[in-house]
Design a protein around this motif. Sequence first.
Motif, PDB file in Angstrom:
ATOM      1  N   ALA A 288       0.834  -1.199   0.000  1.00  0.00           N
ATOM      2  CA  ALA A 288       0.000   0.000   0.000  1.00  0.00           C
ATOM      3  C   ALA A 288       0.869   1.250   0.000  1.00  0.00           C
ATOM      4  N   THR A 289       0.572   2.155  -0.907  1.00  0.00           N
ATOM      5  CA  THR A 289       1.331   3.403  -0.939  1.00  0.00           C
ATOM      6  C   THR A 289       0.578   4.471  -0.160  1.00  0.00           C
ATOM      7  N   ALA A 290       0.064   4.032   0.946  1.00  0.00           N
ATOM      8  CA  ALA A 290      -0.489   4.897   1.977  1.00  0.00           C
ATOM      9  C   ALA A 290      -1.034   6.249   1.534  1.00  0.00           C
TER      10      ALA A 290
ATOM     11  N   THR B 120      -3.840   5.957   7.918  1.00  0.00           N
ATOM     12  CA  THR B 120      -4.428   4.717   8.417  1.00  0.00           C
ATOM     13  C   THR B 120      -4.152   3.549   7.477  1.00  0.00           C
TER      14      THR B 120
ATOM     15  N   THR C  76      -2.122   0.914   5.768  1.00  0.00           N
ATOM     16  CA  THR C  76      -0.859   0.215   5.737  1.00  0.00           C
ATOM     17  C   THR C  76      -1.116  -1.141   5.118  1.00  0.00           C
ATOM     18  N   GLY C  77      -0.194  -1.640   4.431  1.00  0.00           N
ATOM     19  CA  GLY C  77      -0.389  -2.929   3.782  1.00  0.00           C
ATOM     20  C   GLY C  77       0.555  -3.942   4.364  1.00  0.00           C
TER      21      GLY C  77
ATOM     22  N   ARG D 220      -3.737  -4.065   9.272  1.00  0.00           N
ATOM     23  CA  ARG D 220      -2.512  -4.849   9.396  1.00  0.00           C
ATOM     24  C   ARG D 220      -2.766  -6.154  10.136  1.00  0.00           C
TER      25      ARG D 220
ATOM     26  N   ASP E 212       4.848   2.064   5.583  1.00  0.00           N
ATOM     27  CA  ASP E 212       4.717   0.626   5.850  1.00  0.00           C
ATOM     28  C   ASP E 212       5.970   0.068   6.508  1.00  0.00           C
TER      29      ASP E 212
ATOM     30  N   ARG F 248       6.179   1.218  10.075  1.00  0.00           N
ATOM     31  CA  ARG F 248       5.276   0.510  10.991  1.00  0.00           C
ATOM     32  C   ARG F 248       5.707  -0.934  11.198  1.00  0.00           C
TER      33      ARG F 248
ATOM     34  N   SER G  53      -2.096   7.500  13.175  1.00  0.00           N
ATOM     35  CA  SER G  53      -3.161   6.688  12.605  1.00  0.00           C
ATOM     36  C   SER G  53      -4.430   6.993  13.406  1.00  0.00           C
ATOM     37  N   ARG G  54      -5.554   6.554  12.891  1.00  0.00           N
ATOM     38  CA  ARG G  54      -6.802   6.807  13.621  1.00  0.00           C
ATOM     39  C   ARG G  54      -6.751   6.126  14.989  1.00  0.00           C
TER      40      ARG G  54
END
Lengths: 304, 781
Positions: A7-9, A13, A15-16, A56, B124, B127, B282-283
């Motif tokens: 995911a290229t965000a 929120t 994320t891949g 995630r 990503d 995280r 993030s939310r």
Amino acid sequence: VTTLPQATAPSATTTGGEAVSVVRPATLDEALRLIGDAGADVLGGGVAHTLRRHARRANTATSLVSVASLPELNRIALREGEFTIGAGLTLSALGAEPRLARVWPAVTEAAASVATARVRRLVTLGGNIAAGEDSHDPPVALAAAGALLTLHSSTGVRTLPVTRAAQRRPDEVIVDVRVPAVRGGLGSAFEKFLVRGVWEYACVNVAAAIALDETRAATTLTLAVGSVEGGPVTVDLADLKGRRPDSSLIEEAARRAGATTSPHSDVRGSAAYKSHMIAEFSRRALARALSRAQHSPHQEGADR
Amino acid sequence: MSTTELPPTERAVGHPVPPAVIGSAVERIDAAEKVSGKALYAADTRLPRMLHGAVVRSPHPSARIRSIDTSRAERLPGVHAVITSADTARIRWGAFRPDLYPLAVDRVRYVGDEVAAVAAVDMDTARQAAELIRVDYELLPAVLSLDEALADDAPLVHDDALGNLAHEFSFDRGGAEEWFERSDVVVEGTWQTARQWHGSIETIGCTADWSQDRVTLWVNTQTPFLARQRYATALGLPLRSVRVVQTEIGGGFGGKSGDDNTSVICAILARRTGRPVQLVNSREEEFLASRPRIPMRYRVRLGFTSDGLVTAKDIDVIADNGAYTGKAQAVLGAATVRHDALFNYRAVRARSRLVYTNLVPTGAFRGFGNPSADWAVGQAWDLAARRLGIEVPDLFLLNAAEAGSVSPHNHKINSCELKQCIRKAATAIGWYDKRASPKPNRGLAMGCSVHVSGRRSFGDYDGSSAIVRLTEDGRATVLIGEGEIGTGARTTFAQIAAAELGLAVSEVSVSRPDTDLTTHALGALASRVTYVAGNAVKRAAGQACEQLLDAAGRQSGISPSELLVEGGVVYGPSPSPGGDPLRLTVGEVVRAELYRPGGEPIVGLGSFDNPSEFPDGSRYGNESGAYNFVAEAAEVEVDPDTGAVTVLELAAVADCGTVLNPPLAQGQVEGALAQGLGMALTESFDWDQGAPTDPSFVDYKLPTAAFMPKLHVEFADSYEPTGPFGAKGVGEIALDPVPAVVASAVADAVGVRVRELPITAEKIYWGLRSEATDETEGGQR
């Protein structure tokens, strides 16, 4: 084959996980073969997969086999006293299906009540059932309608009641959902209890179906309850069949619905409160189903 | 044409007639960029070589950090830095009570506490790396409620806060006990509010970039200058080393007041990596680690004479600070004293305590304590009306403050149209008609509130300043550091400057805050921007206009007192007898003033300090120069079979002085009502072990359009003599009474008084079936 990149965000929120390929087979047979492969999963409208990616959460699938546009999954047919509803239909299409609305208004009401119009345009009936969420609305209505799922795999075809959807194997695809189409004397209704009114999981969701014979006795009497342990579950009302439904019958059926199901305590309410609400909304669903049954003419059969 | 031919600018009845642009529905100056998606929010910042950050947060409400293993994260390809408290200055910071480290030192104190952070090539990877960091915790006992925190021998959240008390104060002004003894009717009760989250569309975010020893932070903060001060402290840097630039802000509501660690961590990551870093919540992080509304437990006692005059009020307030303090102690102050300016209390007594818990820290939220105060005190007034047998609007009218009132805390009420608000709200909801023909399961209620227009909180200054520069092409630029959080403040500034300068609003541009470029500003808090900063802009524009007319006078030989600017043109009588009247464009005058030997620009500087007093430790002092008011009334219907509440109608009448821009003011009131209804009815979490079980919008239900009742929004005919063109603040006030009004209407409908937010169907359902009844309640029981 499309490869979804990591995911290229577009937002914080999103994320891949690992890259996932999306495969679009041309035939059902090809789809079933691909789904049998290790690491493959079925892709309907993509809502559940997207939510998992965003959160995630562990997502073991490395390829998603898109089935929603296969012809076998996009038909809605009425034959031999039965509706065959393609599992690839979106809830939006299902909610607007006029023939089904005449016979099983509970099912179209439930489909049209899910989330928002945008979500309903994505979610497929099969995906909604396969997600296995006890709070989902369409399975509740389908359970009241006595729906059967047709499951295909590369090794064969079998049928499961919608209340047993959890028994689907990973290599099986829900191709269609069948409900009886005998309309005479039949009434059904779906009820859900919401806090905000839109776009939320229900505190309780229930569906009722009643069919009356010429003597106004109930030949069908079902009540399905969602948002409970193992849901949707049907309430055992066998001993009440054959009676003429009245307020005392409705009261007894609703009482059982509340007493025999196990809701979860959560932000939508305590289990104790929800049990009362299951009874209350069962009352409402049964009353509407009965009213519809009483206004449903007997001379109209299914095979027109 | 001579100036004597101009229409009079003074109205016979008193206050000046403002130029036409004041009070008109001027379109927002940022409307096009927002609706076209061109507005750049915090996460839209893109710098060359920019990295993305992620934060490791505590999963435990209370624990000791034994060790942190960052090795696996550091080995992940794409990771540029992993930081822990060892990489920080280990300085505690906070707006009032410094108790927060940038990254936890030895101990974590709530689920969400920042422990470590990562910078990597993309979000990503960052995280993923954050998930690879292993923290070895030794679990410690936690205090997860006010009662646990206040229990004897309760574990301490901070070792230096005995009894878990972060702050306390008390006062007794006017001899409350004597007044209670002389009262005919005394009502009392205890009410509790809950954490409410701002729910902004955009989460908190920052992009940091270092150049030598200075860091620039592009942040969606409401208060760039105050945030800079605190960030510099947290980073162990001199003030000059931190520059804060405000990005577009997708909703603030108090939540972006710079009391959290996101920007601080972002700056440290950028320093460590030597590259720009972006860190956006993030939310889930927004729910776990932003600064939601403070839950308060409020015991209230009110005394009245038998004919309905209020005598005394006594309150005991316990507020849930969470693990760190931020703005909470100021919020508690407002919750304790503010509403005493609403009614003519003879005596008030209070004891207020701010209590540490191992829960998410709390802080500023639209209303700033007043919704919690109103939740309790507003319902106590409703109970009193029932006991006294007086209709609520009538009881309010008997006791309401008016212009000239002075509260027990020396709050000096200038303009006040509270009584007008009460009457109009009663009319709007159809109070007396509905009372005459009651319907089963329906209930009516009314509430009022008072708010400040700016408050002296951060030292003895609540002022603002602005620079207005006239350009060579006849436009005006307003340079001001107050900023825009979505309320339309920049549009209002443009209107005020345009009105003062005789320019069209489209000829005025308004800067965004940049601590390097604009004058000091306290920012968007305490409903202060329109009133305080609006006055500064008005003065700056007025000074620029004077300079313009002086220049035009010199250029034309006509006395400036005979000149006038309108529509970007300077008009005056003919410079020569029998000639054409003077007509110079603003641009011509500005150019001519520059392009001459010794030429000078036309730049006005205006400043305004709130005519208020810096309250003392017991909160005595006139905290604001202008107070705004609201009266609200609601009709609800309760389904007795489920307890579900439907708000049928909600009326709000606000006194915000002159309404500068009706759609913007209306939007503030409507938004506040929606947020108030969310606080009242739908917004809550299921909690377990010190954290929400599903910190997302699935569980946390913000009101939607479909949820909204029929609204009646009106404004009182009002004029604040110290305000810009008579205006006062309006950003917060309409939220304050909503939860209390809904609860009192429910009590009126079915006789169930909900004392703890939110007002859920389940609470009403059990209330309807409980043996205990409150005989003072109405309803068809």
